[in-house]
Design a protein around this motif. Structure first.
Motif, PDB file in Angstrom:
ATOM      1  N   THR A 117      14.487   5.014  -1.100  1.00 58.86           N
ATOM      2  CA  THR A 117      13.924   6.350  -1.139  1.00 58.86           C
ATOM      3  C   THR A 117      12.488   6.338  -1.634  1.00 58.86           C
ATOM      4  O   THR A 117      11.660   7.105  -1.178  1.00 58.86           O
ATOM      5  CB  THR A 117      14.760   7.193  -2.121  1.00 58.86           C
ATOM      6  N   VAL A 118      12.214   5.453  -2.584  1.00 62.35           N
ATOM      7  CA  VAL A 118      10.879   5.387  -3.158  1.00 62.35           C
ATOM      8  C   VAL A 118       9.866   5.027  -2.075  1.00 62.35           C
ATOM      9  O   VAL A 118       8.829   5.663  -1.934  1.00 62.35           O
ATOM     10  CB  VAL A 118      10.841   4.366  -4.314  1.00 62.35           C
ATOM     11  N   ASP A 119      10.200   4.010  -1.261  1.00 63.47           N
ATOM     12  CA  ASP A 119       9.295   3.608  -0.172  1.00 63.47           C
ATOM     13  C   ASP A 119       9.023   4.788   0.748  1.00 63.47           C
ATOM     14  O   ASP A 119       7.901   5.037   1.166  1.00 63.47           O
ATOM     15  CB  ASP A 119       9.929   2.492   0.671  1.00 63.47           C
ATOM     16  N   VAL A 120      10.102   5.485   1.084  1.00 62.70           N
ATOM     17  CA  VAL A 120       9.989   6.604   2.009  1.00 62.70           C
ATOM     18  C   VAL A 120       9.067   7.677   1.434  1.00 62.70           C
ATOM     19  O   VAL A 120       8.195   8.199   2.123  1.00 62.70           O
ATOM     20  CB  VAL A 120      11.396   7.186   2.279  1.00 62.70           C
ATOM     21  N   HIS A 121       9.235   7.959   0.147  1.00 62.54           N
ATOM     22  CA  HIS A 121       8.402   8.994  -0.462  1.00 62.54           C
ATOM     23  C   HIS A 121       6.945   8.561  -0.585  1.00 62.54           C
ATOM     24  O   HIS A 121       6.044   9.370  -0.438  1.00 62.54           O
ATOM     25  CB  HIS A 121       8.966   9.411  -1.824  1.00 62.54           C
ATOM     26  N   VAL A 122       6.740   7.280  -0.868  1.00 61.67           N
ATOM     27  CA  VAL A 122       5.366   6.787  -0.955  1.00 61.67           C
ATOM     28  C   VAL A 122       4.702   6.928   0.413  1.00 61.67           C
ATOM     29  O   VAL A 122       3.560   7.385   0.526  1.00 61.67           O
ATOM     30  CB  VAL A 122       5.332   5.317  -1.435  1.00 61.67           C
ATOM     31  N   ARG A 123       5.452   6.571   1.463  1.00 61.36           N
ATOM     32  CA  ARG A 123       4.894   6.691   2.812  1.00 61.36           C
ATOM     33  C   ARG A 123       4.543   8.152   3.106  1.00 61.36           C
ATOM     34  O   ARG A 123       3.515   8.458   3.689  1.00 61.36           O
ATOM     35  CB  ARG A 123       5.913   6.151   3.821  1.00 61.36           C
ATOM     36  N   ARG A 124       5.398   9.079   2.668  1.00 59.87           N
ATOM     37  CA  ARG A 124       5.139  10.500   2.899  1.00 59.87           C
ATOM     38  C   ARG A 124       3.930  10.979   2.113  1.00 59.87           C
ATOM     39  O   ARG A 124       3.115  11.738   2.614  1.00 59.87           O
ATOM     40  CB  ARG A 124       6.352  11.322   2.479  1.00 59.87           C
ATOM     41  N   LEU A 125       3.853  10.507   0.859  1.00 61.14           N
ATOM     42  CA  LEU A 125       2.705  10.893   0.035  1.00 61.14           C
ATOM     43  C   LEU A 125       1.412  10.413   0.665  1.00 61.14           C
ATOM     44  O   LEU A 125       0.428  11.139   0.729  1.00 61.14           O
ATOM     45  CB  LEU A 125       2.834  10.282  -1.363  1.00 61.14           C
ATOM     46  N   ARG A 126       1.430   9.165   1.148  1.00 69.19           N
ATOM     47  CA  ARG A 126       0.221   8.628   1.778  1.00 69.19           C
ATOM     48  C   ARG A 126      -0.147   9.467   2.988  1.00 69.19           C
ATOM     49  O   ARG A 126      -1.322   9.753   3.219  1.00 69.19           O
ATOM     50  CB  ARG A 126       0.437   7.174   2.193  1.00 69.19           C
ATOM     51  N   ALA A 127       0.858   9.868   3.767  1.00 67.85           N
ATOM     52  CA  ALA A 127       0.589  10.698   4.948  1.00 67.85           C
ATOM     53  C   ALA A 127      -0.085  11.998   4.524  1.00 67.85           C
ATOM     54  O   ALA A 127      -1.032  12.460   5.149  1.00 67.85           O
ATOM     55  CB  ALA A 127       1.881  10.980   5.709  1.00 67.85           C
ATOM     56  N   LYS A 128       0.385  12.574   3.428  1.00 67.98           N
ATOM     57  CA  LYS A 128      -0.154  13.866   3.006  1.00 67.98           C
ATOM     58  C   LYS A 128      -1.504  13.726   2.302  1.00 67.98           C
ATOM     59  O   LYS A 128      -2.318  14.638   2.351  1.00 67.98           O
ATOM     60  CB  LYS A 128       0.843  14.584   2.098  1.00 67.98           C
TER      61      LYS A 128
ATOM     62  N   GLU B  70      -8.074   8.789   4.289  1.00 65.75           N
ATOM     63  CA  GLU B  70      -9.088   8.398   3.314  1.00 65.75           C
ATOM     64  C   GLU B  70      -8.501   7.986   1.973  1.00 65.75           C
ATOM     65  O   GLU B  70      -9.023   7.117   1.291  1.00 65.75           O
ATOM     66  CB  GLU B  70      -9.982   9.595   3.008  1.00 65.75           C
ATOM     67  N   HIS B  71      -7.459   8.695   1.567  1.00 64.55           N
ATOM     68  CA  HIS B  71      -6.934   8.493   0.216  1.00 64.55           C
ATOM     69  C   HIS B  71      -5.594   7.783   0.210  1.00 64.55           C
ATOM     70  O   HIS B  71      -4.964   7.664  -0.830  1.00 64.55           O
ATOM     71  CB  HIS B  71      -6.797   9.834  -0.500  1.00 64.55           C
ATOM     72  N   ALA B  72      -5.179   7.323   1.407  1.00 62.23           N
ATOM     73  CA  ALA B  72      -3.845   6.729   1.503  1.00 62.23           C
ATOM     74  C   ALA B  72      -3.700   5.515   0.580  1.00 62.23           C
ATOM     75  O   ALA B  72      -2.620   5.257   0.061  1.00 62.23           O
ATOM     76  CB  ALA B  72      -3.532   6.354   2.940  1.00 62.23           C
ATOM     77  N   ASN B  73      -4.812   4.761   0.338  1.00 61.79           N
ATOM     78  CA  ASN B  73      -4.667   3.566  -0.512  1.00 61.79           C
ATOM     79  C   ASN B  73      -4.693   3.873  -1.984  1.00 61.79           C
ATOM     80  O   ASN B  73      -4.682   2.968  -2.797  1.00 61.79           O
ATOM     81  CB  ASN B  73      -5.760   2.497  -0.314  1.00 61.79           C
ATOM     82  N   LEU B  74      -4.760   5.128  -2.341  1.00 59.03           N
ATOM     83  CA  LEU B  74      -4.701   5.481  -3.751  1.00 59.03           C
ATOM     84  C   LEU B  74      -3.428   4.897  -4.359  1.00 59.03           C
ATOM     85  O   LEU B  74      -3.429   4.375  -5.465  1.00 59.03           O
ATOM     86  CB  LEU B  74      -4.706   7.008  -3.883  1.00 59.03           C
ATOM     87  N   ILE B  75      -2.337   4.989  -3.591  1.00 63.81           N
ATOM     88  CA  ILE B  75      -1.088   4.380  -4.050  1.00 63.81           C
ATOM     89  C   ILE B  75      -0.994   3.007  -3.397  1.00 63.81           C
ATOM     90  O   ILE B  75      -0.936   2.901  -2.178  1.00 63.81           O
ATOM     91  CB  ILE B  75       0.127   5.221  -3.652  1.00 63.81           C
ATOM     92  N   GLN B  76      -1.018   1.982  -4.223  1.00 65.37           N
ATOM     93  CA  GLN B  76      -1.009   0.627  -3.679  1.00 65.37           C
ATOM     94  C   GLN B  76       0.364  -0.003  -3.762  1.00 65.37           C
ATOM     95  O   GLN B  76       1.085   0.187  -4.734  1.00 65.37           O
ATOM     96  CB  GLN B  76      -2.010  -0.241  -4.453  1.00 65.37           C
ATOM     97  N   THR B  77       0.684  -0.769  -2.717  1.00 65.59           N
ATOM     98  CA  THR B  77       1.915  -1.537  -2.723  1.00 65.59           C
ATOM     99  C   THR B  77       1.622  -2.861  -3.405  1.00 65.59           C
ATOM    100  O   THR B  77       0.675  -3.541  -3.045  1.00 65.59           O
ATOM    101  CB  THR B  77       2.379  -1.808  -1.292  1.00 65.59           C
ATOM    102  N   VAL B  78       2.406  -3.195  -4.410  1.00 70.58           N
ATOM    103  CA  VAL B  78       2.251  -4.493  -5.050  1.00 70.58           C
ATOM    104  C   VAL B  78       3.381  -5.364  -4.521  1.00 70.58           C
ATOM    105  O   VAL B  78       4.549  -5.120  -4.808  1.00 70.58           O
ATOM    106  CB  VAL B  78       2.330  -4.381  -6.588  1.00 70.58           C
ATOM    107  N   ARG B  79       2.990  -6.322  -3.709  1.00 72.65           N
ATOM    108  CA  ARG B  79       3.985  -7.097  -2.957  1.00 72.65           C
ATOM    109  C   ARG B  79       5.106  -7.645  -3.823  1.00 72.65           C
ATOM    110  O   ARG B  79       4.859  -8.177  -4.888  1.00 72.65           O
ATOM    111  CB  ARG B  79       3.301  -8.241  -2.223  1.00 72.65           C
ATOM    112  N   SER B  80       6.276  -7.499  -3.347  1.00 75.37           N
ATOM    113  CA  SER B  80       7.530  -7.908  -3.991  1.00 75.37           C
ATOM    114  C   SER B  80       7.682  -7.416  -5.439  1.00 75.37           C
ATOM    115  O   SER B  80       8.462  -7.954  -6.193  1.00 75.37           O
ATOM    116  CB  SER B  80       7.765  -9.417  -3.892  1.00 75.37           C
ATOM    117  N   VAL B  81       6.908  -6.407  -5.832  1.00 71.78           N
ATOM    118  CA  VAL B  81       7.142  -5.779  -7.132  1.00 71.78           C
ATOM    119  C   VAL B  81       7.416  -4.293  -6.942  1.00 71.78           C
ATOM    120  O   VAL B  81       8.538  -3.828  -7.133  1.00 71.78           O
ATOM    121  CB  VAL B  81       5.942  -5.955  -8.091  1.00 71.78           C
ATOM    122  N   GLY B  82       6.406  -3.556  -6.538  1.00 71.14           N
ATOM    123  CA  GLY B  82       6.605  -2.113  -6.406  1.00 71.14           C
ATOM    124  C   GLY B  82       5.308  -1.417  -6.076  1.00 71.14           C
ATOM    125  O   GLY B  82       4.584  -1.836  -5.186  1.00 71.14           O
TER     126      GLY B  82
END
Lengths: 452, 226
Positions: B189-200, B204-216
């Motif tokens: 669910t977290v991934d899904v919500h992050v993807r939605r947040l990035r969409a919204k 330009e600002h989608a990378n504000l939330i960064q994926t930290v590989r194999s952590v979170g």
């Protein structure tokens, strides 16, 4: 007993919705729910009524809604799910919002005719075994010049698979649709021109099945409304044009155990875990029984014919587009994307009910330890019925009538849908079939009138 | 950010969740000694002391917070029903009390009021990171002045990440802290919500939330890092 934190969370969500309505100047809140046939229903309330809707729910007479009528009691109660509160960016300059509702009986118990409740019940069952069900659909549809059924349909373009049709109305529409979907928190994975003229595909990114069913309901509305705004018509009818491919809704399915993809095993054949194999075996075993739900229209069965990239035979394969279940190629290091693709459903189904029967069939395969039959490597489109029988490959139902016969005998579908919807669905669909059977088509007149 | 001091350490899960959801910064201490040792330069902004787990330790912490040149206030103490008698002789050691297990909204409301009355302490009204602003009073979020239309959970997730800039959270941690109750989607669910947040947030600002590989995931950079 509901623990305190959950109560607090719900209160907080109500408060959130109230504040958002106030701050964003929302003037109308649409309360959405879905009838048994998969049509979206809406009751609009003003912000002043929000409080009542949260506290008490909205009473209405269910007898006018398809599948909601009962012999004794017709009153039902719609309670908005605050977690689904979302502004509708295209409607009334953004001053309209929506929430999906759960439907209850007056005594407070969940209403057995509510498809959303049926899906919740099936998801709960999966969760009892520790599994969350994830779905990603490929939504196919056509754009036409208008929706007038008495004139020949006019596609908006003559493009084909992956065509980059610049500056045409249909591609503009698709682009605009995607930006609205993204703004509403419905992320799009891919979109492209499909094989047939004016046929488009938009693939949605996976999410949990309940949210996805809500998203599909929203998606169908957004696609149609935006087309209407431009004086065009979008259709999810499974086979609107006789000589080209129809519209399917392939579903990419997986089960997750917390963070782990329960469908994935390193080093296994196609990386498929025993859970995945059981799920596939269950789907194949019960495929004929659940088809009436995943393909619920008379017209659905005109898509499921040989010669047009739609499955006809109950079979699975790694990368064979003629198979009912396909195992898509995934990157070796991406364990989270191991999944199976179920290819028969069409976009005119009720997603809540379709997900329910698909999940029930898959779970049954896992818990009963069904054996997964061998992969089918031949091109099934070239298969004759005799060859198929020799191979032990069964066809999908050939018509709605046959699918209903299969469904009627199915304990699995009865159990997954619940008595109320099971009975009502069969009754309603039998009537649809009777209407069709008594109809004399243009095809028959052209074929028989000159010679007989 | 101003910090509340919380006893005991580790703090009770429900207390952690309530403070986090309300957007307060806090630090846990294990005993009276740590009151001074761990105190930030600008001083503690207030305290929440739970006597439910260890009454003796809790009153010692209260004493350490109050018996000094500049007593720490406000101080909210959590007591069980059976401990109500202990309050009698200790009026000077706390400003308000709440009975545990407490209702999270009540604790939040009491704390908010106490902080308002003393006119100090962290202001949980606004969380800002760069051009991202979350108004906790009105539940509104905006980026570069453009309002974001978020669902409740998208808002809560963004608020949580933005309240701890630069900190990496696992999916499980986010699910526990932000959702806090059983949810159909599980950790995915977290991934899904992050993807939605990035969409919204927009491209330009989608990378504000960064994926930290194999952590979170993490949002932006910590203010304490160069």
């Amino acid at each position: 007993v509901v623990p305190v934190p959950i109560l607090a969370a719900v209160e907080r969500q109500h408060e959130y919705v109230r504040r958002a309505v106030e701050e964003r100047g929302v003037r109308l809140v649409r309360l959405w729910f879905t009838d048994v046939l998969g049509q979206l229903k809406s009751v609009a309330i003003s912000p002043a009524e929000l409080e009542t809707a949260f506290e008490e729910g909205m009473h209405f007479d269910g007898s006018a809604i398809d599948g909601f009528s009962r012999i004794q009691e017709s009153d039902v109660l719609a309670r908005p799910d605050p977690s689904t509160f979302e502004l509708l960016p295209w409607a009334d300059g953004g001053s309209t919002a929506r929430m999906f509702c759960d439907i209850y009986n007056p005594d407070g118990s969940p209403f057995e005719g509510d498809p959303r409740h049926v899906l919740r019940r099936n998801l709960r069952r999966a969760l009892d075994s520790g599994w969350s069900f994830f779905v990603a659909p490929e939504m196919e549809f056509f754009y036409f010049a208008d929706g007038e059924p008495n004139r020949p349909l006019q596609p908006l373009d003559s493009g084909s698979y992956f065509d980059l049709t610049t500056s045409d109305v249909a591609s503009d529409l698709r682009r605009q649709t995607i930006s609205v979907l993204e703004a509403m928190g419905i992320p799009v994975e891919y979109s492209f021109h499909e094989d047939s003229p004016s046929q488009h595909e938009i693939d949605l990114r996976y999410t949990d099945a309940l949210t996805m069913a809500d998203q599909i309901m929203t998606f169908r509305l957004v696609v149609r409304e935006l087309a209407l705004e431009r004086g065009r018509y979008a259709s999810f009818m499974p086979k609107p044009l006789p000589d080209v491919q129809g519209s399917g809704m392939h579903l990419h399915l997986s089960l997750f155990e917390k963070d782990t993809n329960a469908f994935h095993t390193d080093g296994a054949d196609y990386a498929l875990s025993p859970v995945a194999r059981g799920f596939m075996a269950g789907l194949l075993h019960h495929a004929r029984e659940i088809t009436a739900v995943t393909n619920q229209l008379v017209n659905s069965y005109k898509r499921l014919v040989t010669g047009y990239e739609a499955p006809v035979w109950v079979s699975w394969a790694k990368n064979n587009r003629s198979a009912l279940i396909r195992v898509p190629v995934t990157r070796a290091d991406k364990t989270s994307s191991t999944r199976v693709e179920y290819r028969s459903p069409d976009p005119a189904c009720n997603p809540y009910l379709a997900f329910s029967v698909i999940l029930a069939a898959g779970l049954k395969g896992i818990t009963e330890g069904y054996e997964l039959p061998d992969e089918t490597v031949q091109n099934l489109y070239e298969l004759t019925p005799e060859e198929a029988e020799k191979m032990g490959v069964r066809p999908l139902p050939q018509s709605l009538a046959e699918a209903l016969d299969e469904m009627e005998r199915s304990e699995l579908v009865r159990d997954a849908l619940g008595e109320h919807i099971f009975e009502w669905f069969l009754r309603n669909k039998r009537a649809e079939w009777r209407g069709y059977k008594a109809h004399v088509s243009q095809w028959e007149l052209q074929r028989y009138l000159p010679t007989w | 950010m101003d910090l509340l001091v919380v006893f005991p350490d580790p703090a009770p899960a429900e207390l952690v969740r309530t403070l986090d959801l309300a957007g307060y910064g806090w630090a846990g201490i294990g005993g009276a000694d740590a009151v001074a040792d761990k105190e930030p330069e600008e001083g503690w902004a207030g305290a929440v002391v739970s006597a439910v787990e260890d009454a003796e330790g809790a009153w010692a912490v209260c004493r350490a917070l109050r018996k000094r040149d500049e007593p720490i206030e406000p101080l909210l103490v959590v007591v069980s029903g059976a401990q109500l008698g202990e309050l009698d002789t200790r009026d000077e050691l706390y400003d308000d009390f709440i009975i545990g297990p407490f209702h999270p909204r009540e604790l939040e409301a009491r704390l908010k009021h106490l902080l308002w009355r003393t006119g100090r302490g962290p202001s949980p009204q606004v969380v800002e990171y760069g051009s991202l602003v979350l108004n906790l009073e009105t539940y509104q979020a905006a980026i570069e002045g453009r309002p974001l239309d978020l669902t409740f959970m998208e808002y809560e997730l963004l608020k949580y990440l933005a309240s701890h800039p630069g900190k990496v959270f696992t999916r499980e941690a986010l699910l526990n802290r932000v959702w806090g109750y059983e949810y159909y989607g599980g950790a995915r669910t977290v991934d899904v919500h992050v993807r939605r947040l990035r969409a919204k947030l927009g491209e330009e600002h989608a990378n504000l939330i960064q994926t930290v590989r194999s952590v979170g995931y993490k949002l932006g950079q910590s203010r304490w890092q160069p």
